[in-house]
Design a protein around this motif. Sequence first.
Motif, PDB file in Angstrom:
ATOM      1  N   GLU A 173      63.043  37.179  14.338  1.00  0.00           N
ATOM      2  CA  GLU A 173      62.199  38.460  14.091  1.00  0.00           C
ATOM      3  C   GLU A 173      60.808  37.999  13.672  1.00  0.00           C
ATOM      4  N   PRO A 174      59.461  38.507  14.328  1.00  0.00           N
ATOM      5  CA  PRO A 174      58.442  38.288  13.760  1.00  0.00           C
ATOM      6  C   PRO A 174      58.193  39.310  12.794  1.00  0.00           C
ATOM      7  N   ILE A 175      57.290  39.120  11.634  1.00  0.00           N
ATOM      8  CA  ILE A 175      56.999  39.936  10.676  1.00  0.00           C
ATOM      9  C   ILE A 175      55.632  40.570  11.241  1.00  0.00           C
ATOM     10  N   LYS A 176      55.581  41.916  10.580  1.00  0.00           N
ATOM     11  CA  LYS A 176      54.320  42.676  11.186  1.00  0.00           C
ATOM     12  C   LYS A 176      53.326  42.719   9.867  1.00  0.00           C
ATOM     13  N   VAL A 177      52.142  42.142   9.994  1.00  0.00           N
ATOM     14  CA  VAL A 177      51.059  41.841   9.205  1.00  0.00           C
ATOM     15  C   VAL A 177      49.888  43.082   9.269  1.00  0.00           C
ATOM     16  N   SER A 178      49.615  43.661   7.998  1.00  0.00           N
ATOM     17  CA  SER A 178      48.601  44.306   7.852  1.00  0.00           C
ATOM     18  C   SER A 178      47.115  43.979   8.071  1.00  0.00           C
ATOM     19  N   ALA A 179      47.046  43.778   9.365  1.00  0.00           N
ATOM     20  CA  ALA A 179      45.557  43.120   9.693  1.00  0.00           C
ATOM     21  C   ALA A 179      45.400  43.464  11.062  1.00  0.00           C
ATOM     22  N   GLU A 180      44.106  43.112  11.644  1.00  0.00           N
ATOM     23  CA  GLU A 180      43.827  43.603  12.935  1.00  0.00           C
ATOM     24  C   GLU A 180      44.558  42.413  13.865  1.00  0.00           C
ATOM     25  N   ALA A 181      44.841  41.115  13.348  1.00  0.00           N
ATOM     26  CA  ALA A 181      45.319  39.923  13.975  1.00  0.00           C
ATOM     27  C   ALA A 181      45.931  38.977  12.968  1.00  0.00           C
ATOM     28  N   ALA A 182      46.834  38.217  13.455  1.00  0.00           N
ATOM     29  CA  ALA A 182      47.651  37.138  12.674  1.00  0.00           C
ATOM     30  C   ALA A 182      48.090  36.164  13.453  1.00  0.00           C
ATOM     31  N   PHE A 183      48.269  34.817  13.219  1.00  0.00           N
ATOM     32  CA  PHE A 183      48.418  33.810  13.920  1.00  0.00           C
ATOM     33  C   PHE A 183      48.886  32.806  12.821  1.00  0.00           C
ATOM     34  N   VAL A 184      50.054  31.930  13.478  1.00  0.00           N
ATOM     35  CA  VAL A 184      50.382  30.870  12.632  1.00  0.00           C
ATOM     36  C   VAL A 184      50.927  29.753  13.398  1.00  0.00           C
ATOM     37  N   ILE A 185      50.744  28.428  13.371  1.00  0.00           N
ATOM     38  CA  ILE A 185      51.063  27.456  13.985  1.00  0.00           C
ATOM     39  C   ILE A 185      51.638  26.353  13.048  1.00  0.00           C
ATOM     40  N   ASP A 186      52.645  25.280  13.420  1.00  0.00           N
ATOM     41  CA  ASP A 186      52.804  24.328  12.932  1.00  0.00           C
ATOM     42  C   ASP A 186      51.630  23.232  13.317  1.00  0.00           C
ATOM     43  N   ASN A 187      51.078  22.642  12.161  1.00  0.00           N
ATOM     44  CA  ASN A 187      50.060  21.683  12.493  1.00  0.00           C
ATOM     45  C   ASN A 187      50.395  20.344  13.196  1.00  0.00           C
ATOM     46  N   GLU A 188      51.501  19.978  12.809  1.00  0.00           N
ATOM     47  CA  GLU A 188      51.643  18.771  13.566  1.00  0.00           C
ATOM     48  C   GLU A 188      51.874  18.602  15.031  1.00  0.00           C
ATOM     49  N   THR A 189      52.988  19.683  15.272  1.00  0.00           N
ATOM     50  CA  THR A 189      53.396  19.747  16.706  1.00  0.00           C
ATOM     51  C   THR A 189      52.569  21.019  17.535  1.00  0.00           C
ATOM     52  N   ASN A 190      51.667  21.707  16.841  1.00  0.00           N
ATOM     53  CA  ASN A 190      50.978  22.721  17.428  1.00  0.00           C
ATOM     54  C   ASN A 190      51.846  23.827  18.019  1.00  0.00           C
ATOM     55  N   LYS A 191      53.097  24.126  17.377  1.00  0.00           N
ATOM     56  CA  LYS A 191      54.095  25.081  17.918  1.00  0.00           C
ATOM     57  C   LYS A 191      53.620  26.364  17.535  1.00  0.00           C
ATOM     58  N   ILE A 192      53.447  27.396  18.081  1.00  0.00           N
ATOM     59  CA  ILE A 192      52.859  28.590  17.692  1.00  0.00           C
ATOM     60  C   ILE A 192      54.464  29.251  16.886  1.00  0.00           C
ATOM     61  N   LEU A 193      54.312  29.757  15.749  1.00  0.00           N
ATOM     62  CA  LEU A 193      55.252  30.408  15.087  1.00  0.00           C
ATOM     63  C   LEU A 193      55.111  32.024  15.003  1.00  0.00           C
ATOM     64  N   LEU A 194      54.096  32.419  15.034  1.00  0.00           N
ATOM     65  CA  LEU A 194      53.766  33.985  15.225  1.00  0.00           C
ATOM     66  C   LEU A 194      52.452  34.255  15.865  1.00  0.00           C
ATOM     67  N   ASP A 195      52.507  35.495  16.699  1.00  0.00           N
ATOM     68  CA  ASP A 195      51.334  35.637  17.163  1.00  0.00           C
ATOM     69  C   ASP A 195      51.147  37.156  17.377  1.00  0.00           C
ATOM     70  N   GLN A 196      50.336  37.846  16.552  1.00  0.00           N
ATOM     71  CA  GLN A 196      49.999  39.082  16.458  1.00  0.00           C
ATOM     72  C   GLN A 196      48.612  39.442  16.796  1.00  0.00           C
ATOM     73  N   ASN A 197      48.538  39.686  18.248  1.00  0.00           N
ATOM     74  CA  ASN A 197      47.140  40.185  18.616  1.00  0.00           C
ATOM     75  C   ASN A 197      46.167  38.950  18.671  1.00  0.00           C
ATOM     76  N   GLY A 198      46.836  37.692  18.824  1.00  0.00           N
ATOM     77  CA  GLY A 198      45.869  36.632  18.633  1.00  0.00           C
ATOM     78  C   GLY A 198      44.719  36.422  19.790  1.00  0.00           C
ATOM     79  N   ASP A 199      44.885  37.163  20.926  1.00  0.00           N
ATOM     80  CA  ASP A 199      43.974  37.009  21.961  1.00  0.00           C
ATOM     81  C   ASP A 199      42.836  37.848  21.877  1.00  0.00           C
TER      82      ASP A 199
END
Length: 445
Positions: A32-58
């Motif tokens: 379950e993704p968390i909701k961030v108090s910001a306009e956008a949030a994005f998280v990736i794993d640096n080694e594999t580039n796996k996206i772990l969270l995308d909140q309004n990332g585009d």
Amino acid sequence: MIKYNKWTIGLLSGTVLASTLVAVPEASAAVEPIKVSAEAAFVIDNETNKILLDQNGDESLYIASMTKMIPLYLVHEAVEAGTISWDTPVPVSEYAVAISQNYELSNVPLREDFTYTVKDLYEAMVIYSANGATIAVAELIGGTEHAFVDMMKAKLDEWGITGYSLFNTTGLPNHYADELGNLYPGAPVDEENKMTARGIATVADHLLDDYPEILETAKIEDKIFMEGSGDEIHMMTYNLMLPNQPYAHTGVDGLKTGTTDASGASFAGTAVEEDRRVITVVIGAEDNSVRFGETSRLMDFAFDNFEKVQIAAKGDAVKTEEPLAIAKGKEEEVGLVYSEDVFVVTPNTDEELKVETEMSLNPDLLNEDGQVEAPIEKGTTVGNVTLSIEGDDLGYLDGSQNEAAVAVERTVEKANVFVLAWRWIASTASQGWNTVTDFIGGFFN
């Protein structure tokens, strides 16, 4: 908890070896993704580039001084290419001085009659987000700031980043350049640099992958600029998540803040825990407390809910339904092995999930019949295995994939002409031939 099982691999069209069986973990995609108090949030794993969270990332949003990660990459690139060195003197233009002397902005004040090196100004960019220093280095490399902005745009295009608007090297509102007669051609006076959270994560990923040494500077919390020169300035980091700062978080060693009225409090952060590094992006938070507090939540979310799992080691056999067929070899088939350790980043819950892989061959190695030909040396990379998590809607950064190279397990030498002739005769005889020309043509092909 990770369980191991064997799953049938899906097929790719074209250059696919075979349906494959490999050991893969079962886990859950439904974190379950968390909701961030910001306009956008994005998280990736640096080694594999796996996206772990995308909140309004585009959505394209104001990015302020996070812009400076692009000039920092280009500085490293120029040093690597030999165009400049860390000791290269940097002339300072009237415009760079004027920006640097504005005490409303983040700056180390510069003088035209003073000698600075690339290293001096680079440290000011990283530690103190110095705007005048950024412009001076940009002018050194690009000739003008505007030309350097074009270089920045070209780099983003090369990386496949879309949804950006760049007008300067610093992230400052355009009216500062306009007031000094240096507005980028065609730029709106009332605008600022924009990018998506996905785009910022992509820039940070390239910077850390290609020039990880930047972290040696990014983790410096305070330093004297031009120490011993008579123009000393005490630079204090704006990254308040470093070890001795008010919002310190374990493992944080970078990367870049950004703050304007339009962008709010923004931050591209990175942290390492054991053998995993994550990259986080927060755009448009209310203040320092929110941007760093939410970044801390994102880092905890990434480390607490996901884990890196090794599913194969370098040299392990790639289990296939059939070995790789080799044309014109002393042997007609060969097994494959992984050329590197293979990892996936998966949720660490008990629910089951299939991790699927697809294998494709390098088309440059294939003959007109779609086969790899002998001779081929042991260890030659012949293709890639792509790993994906079934049901994963987030995928990997900018369409990239988690791939592992595969190679032939042993050398296969080319068969002599008599062996090749016999194989052709046996194959053709089973199908029948009509003319001597068919025989001769087939023999010598």
